[in-house]
Design an enzyme around this catalytic site. Structure first.
Site, PDB file in Angstrom:
ATOM      1  CB  CYS A 254      25.024   1.778  28.529  1.00 45.61           C
ATOM      2  SG  CYS A 254      23.948   1.825  27.069  1.00 45.61           S
ATOM      3  CG  HIS A 302      21.420   3.961  29.963  1.00 46.88           C
ATOM      4  ND1 HIS A 302      22.668   4.372  29.574  1.00 46.88           N
ATOM      5  CD2 HIS A 302      21.535   3.580  31.267  1.00 46.88           C
ATOM      6  CE1 HIS A 302      23.501   4.273  30.596  1.00 46.88           C
ATOM      7  NE2 HIS A 302      22.842   3.774  31.637  1.00 46.88           N
ATOM      8  CG  HIS A 314      24.913   2.918  34.744  1.00 49.36           C
ATOM      9  ND1 HIS A 314      24.286   3.965  34.106  1.00 49.36           N
ATOM     10  CD2 HIS A 314      25.274   3.394  35.956  1.00 49.36           C
ATOM     11  CE1 HIS A 314      24.267   5.031  34.894  1.00 49.36           C
ATOM     12  NE2 HIS A 314      24.851   4.698  36.024  1.00 49.36           N
TER      13      HIS A 314
END
Length: 338
Positions: A254, A302, A314
């Protein structure tokens, strides 16, 4: 890789903080998956939990690996500096040796006796004056040599410290790698035990609102050229696989995707989502603009890129490619504008 939960209402929901903290506390317990088979619903929750834990370990791996790379450069620079300093010291020692030899050859007699027996007193006095200057010069060079030796000892001590830190960082990388691999293997094992229908349901739930179509982003205008370039790079990565510890161009985790996308715009982002959280100024989710970084969970484990119309791009988790998802796919911790 995300914590794959139903979307939360749009807006900066700080009221969910307590629940997120509970989630983070649960994620800190890195236990193995029970051997006994869990109900399918529990299995999906366990896969989700393992993916979150793996992502936390991935971010720790990224940070330790980045530090190891920086330390290798510092160690190499320190070793080069030590080599140059040692060569300088060797040259100084040779010069001092030459001066000492010349003085010894010229100074065998007491100066007064040498003057009495000299055929040319004026020439002797000139040579004696030169020797005095040589003594002063040698004293200065000795002091310079002593200072250089002290510097060399300090440089060697600092290099030894960097080498020790590099070794600790290497061990941390290895530890986090084992943790990531163990969590991902446990998650894959659970997925393999699910029926096709349950696996499809898990994937459907992991997409937030379950949409498989591409979002309509017509009319979205990035706020500036840099954001436009970063968004274009992120879109170019759509469909690329999630690869933990990777920052492109063939695979991403990510934070690696965010770093890679913004590098195209000439902006260097830190490597981890925790550091990217502070790589700019923070704004409320309600004021998010295309190109902003949306950071999730209280531990900032994240990160995604907001692209407008309530959507982000993402890298979700292993087995799921870079894709669009709703911005509220999991609790938002903060929004950062690089």
């Amino acid at each position: 890789m995300g914590s794959h939960r139903r979307p939360v209402p749009s807006g900066f929901d700080r009221g969910a903080g307590a629940a997120v903290c509970v989630l983070s506390a649960a994620a800190a317990a890195l236990g193995a998956v029970p051997a006994n088979a869990a109900p399918h619903g529990d299995s999906r929750a366990e896969v989700d939990r393992l993916y979150q834990q793996a992502e936390e370990a991935t971010q720790a791996y990224d940070k330790a690996d980045e530090r190891a790379v920086a330390l290798r450069r510092e160690v190499n620079d320190a070793q080069d500096l030590i080599a140059r300093q040692q060569q300088r010291i060797n040259t100084m020692r040779e010069a001092l040796g030459s001066l000492a030899g010349a003085q010894y050859r010229s100074g065998g007699l007491d100066p007064t006796v040498a003057l009495l027996f000299s055929d040319d007193p004026e020439d002797y006095l000139a040579k004696a004056s030169l020797l005095d200057r040589i003594d002063v010069r040698r004293a200065g060079q000795l002091r310079e040599l002593q200072a250089a030796l002290r510097e060399l000892a300090q440089e060697r001590s600092e290099a030894a410290g960097k080498l020790a830190e590099l070794e600790r960082s290497r061990k941390a990388v290895a530890t986090h790698k084992v943790t990531v691999e163990r969590k991902l293997a446990a998650a894959q094992h659970l997925l393999d035990t699910m029926s096709a229908a349950d696996r499809a349901a898990f994937e459907h739930a992991s997409r937030g609102d379950g949409r498989d179509d591409l979002p309509d982003l017509s009319g979205v205008v990035p706020p500036d050229g840099r954001a436009a370039v970063a968004i274009a790079a992120a879109r170019a990565a759509l469909g690329k696989p999630y690869v933990w510890g990777a920052s492109g161009p063939s695979g991403f985790d990510c934070s690696g995707l965010m770093q890679w996308a913004y590098a195209h715009a000439g902006i260097h982002l830190p490597r981890t989502s925790q550091e990217q959280r502070y790589a700019g100024h923070q704004v409320p989710l309600s004021q998010a603009r295309p190109g902003d970084l949306v950071v999730y969970r209280s531990d900032a484990s994240h990160v995604a890129m907001y692209v407008g119309h309530g959507q982000v791009i993402h890298a979700p988790y292993p087995g799921a490619p870079v894709r669009y998802d709703p911005v509220g796919m999991m609790p938002v911790s903060s929004v950062t504008r690089p």
